[in-house]
Write a protein that holds these residues in place. Structure first.
Motif, PDB file in Angstrom:
ATOM      1  N   PHE A  46      25.011  31.851 -16.678  1.00 10.86           N
ATOM      2  CA  PHE A  46      24.910  32.641 -17.885  1.00 10.86           C
ATOM      3  C   PHE A  46      26.068  33.649 -17.966  1.00 10.86           C
ATOM      4  O   PHE A  46      26.426  33.780 -19.180  1.00 10.86           O
ATOM      5  N   ASN A  47      26.494  34.311 -16.952  1.00 12.03           N
ATOM      6  CA  ASN A  47      27.947  35.198 -16.984  1.00 12.03           C
ATOM      7  C   ASN A  47      29.026  34.519 -17.635  1.00 12.03           C
ATOM      8  O   ASN A  47      29.653  34.936 -18.238  1.00 12.03           O
ATOM      9  N   THR A  48      29.018  33.168 -17.006  1.00 13.39           N
ATOM     10  CA  THR A  48      30.097  32.293 -17.616  1.00 13.39           C
ATOM     11  C   THR A  48      30.158  32.046 -19.131  1.00 13.39           C
ATOM     12  O   THR A  48      31.143  32.025 -19.635  1.00 13.39           O
ATOM     13  N   VAL A 149      24.826  39.635 -10.569  1.00 13.34           N
ATOM     14  CA  VAL A 149      24.246  40.381 -11.378  1.00 13.34           C
ATOM     15  C   VAL A 149      24.459  40.021 -12.847  1.00 13.34           C
ATOM     16  O   VAL A 149      25.554  39.884 -13.344  1.00 13.34           O
ATOM     17  N   PRO A 150      23.519  40.058 -13.588  1.00 13.49           N
ATOM     18  CA  PRO A 150      23.782  39.633 -15.063  1.00 13.49           C
ATOM     19  C   PRO A 150      24.572  40.661 -15.815  1.00 13.49           C
ATOM     20  O   PRO A 150      24.467  41.615 -15.592  1.00 13.49           O
ATOM     21  N   SER A 155      28.081  40.339  -6.435  1.00 12.91           N
ATOM     22  CA  SER A 155      27.978  41.384  -5.794  1.00 12.91           C
ATOM     23  C   SER A 155      27.134  41.077  -4.532  1.00 12.91           C
ATOM     24  O   SER A 155      27.058  39.914  -4.020  1.00 12.91           O
ATOM     25  N   THR A 156      26.613  41.918  -3.740  1.00 18.67           N
ATOM     26  CA  THR A 156      25.800  41.974  -2.617  1.00 18.67           C
ATOM     27  C   THR A 156      24.299  42.971  -2.803  1.00 18.67           C
ATOM     28  O   THR A 156      24.553  43.870  -3.807  1.00 18.67           O
ATOM     29  N   GLU A 157      23.387  42.754  -2.067  1.00 20.69           N
ATOM     30  CA  GLU A 157      22.470  43.850  -2.332  1.00 20.69           C
ATOM     31  C   GLU A 157      22.730  45.108  -1.946  1.00 20.69           C
ATOM     32  O   GLU A 157      22.515  46.141  -2.847  1.00 20.69           O
TER      33      GLU A 157
END
Length: 249
Positions: A46-48, A149-150, A155-157
């Protein structure tokens, strides 16, 4: 005070999130803990698509429309307005000398530099950014699982938790009034578009020319983030961790 309340409120949440996802040695021997990979790959796709439809073209357009001096002014303004939040995080990290240097850097660039020049660097006060994700790392919060993340990217938690807190710890958001208070986030968004244009060839090669863009982006992000935090990265690859900051892509 608001930053301190946010810090003490979010640390237990970050510990809980990260602790639930800390892998055993046999589960992540390569240093990459990605238990939600199928969902992460969907968000990455989606981000791509967003990058292809929005950032890719916008970055190229800005590079063609703005002269180098204009692009530098926008990037410098984004750095200047982002410095107070760095100071807040460095105070929470008890890195008082670095916080003092950044306070001086902000004072010089916001006054003598008019917000768009960088006289502080000429005096040795070079850029030194930080965020609440780093604050959590300094206080021993584990990295947790990798996540995408959208609209933001890898990232990480721990990092994602830091992003949420950073939404509420920018001093300028409580000092400036409308419409001036919207200038910092707009400048940061514009700086992101400019960066996309400046590194278009490198980003395109990762996102659109790689055999597995998701895996390569994941590895590069984790290496770069761990490198900047001074953590040892057990993952291995022939990639310079400083070659590309993939945040936002």
């Amino acid at each position: 005070m608001l930053a301190l309340r946010a810090f003490f409120a979010m640390v237990p949440l970050a510990l809980t999130l990260a602790a639930c996802s800390i892998p055993g040695p046999e589960q992540a021997p390569d240093g990459i803990w990605d238990p939600n990979e199928p969902a992460n790959r969907r968000v990455h796709a989606f981000n791509t698509r967003v990058d292809d439809k929005v950032l890719r073209g916008a970055g190229t357009g800005v590079m063609e429309a703005l002269p180098a001096g204009g692009r530098q002014a926008v990037s410098q303004f984004a750095d200047t307005v982002g410095t107070p939040q760095t100071v807040v995080n460095q105070l929470l990290q008890l890195r008082l000398w670095r916080a003092t240097q950044n306070t001086l850097r902000f004072a010089l660039n916001a006054t003598v530099g008019l917000g768009v020049l960088d006289p502080a660097s000429e005096l040795g006060l070079t850029p030194d950014k930080s965020d609440f994700g780093e604050t959590l790392a300094v206080w021993g919060v584990p990295e947790g699982a990798y996540m995408v993340v959208p609209f933001v990217g890898p990232s990480t938690e721990r990092g994602a938790t830091g992003m949420v807190v950073d939404l509420f710890t920018d001093p300028l958001a409580y000092v400036l009034h409308s419409p001036e208070r919207y200038l910092p986030p707009l400048a940061k968004a514009a700086d992101r578009v400019i960066a996309r244009g400046e590194f278009s060839q490198t980003v395109d090669s990762v996102l659109y020319d790689s055999s597995d863009a998701y895996a390569q982006t994941r590895l590069m992000h984790l290496q770069h983030r761990r490198y900047t935090l001074g953590a040892e990265d057990p993952a291995s690859a022939d990639i310079d961790p400083m070659a590309l900051d993939t945040t936002g892509f």
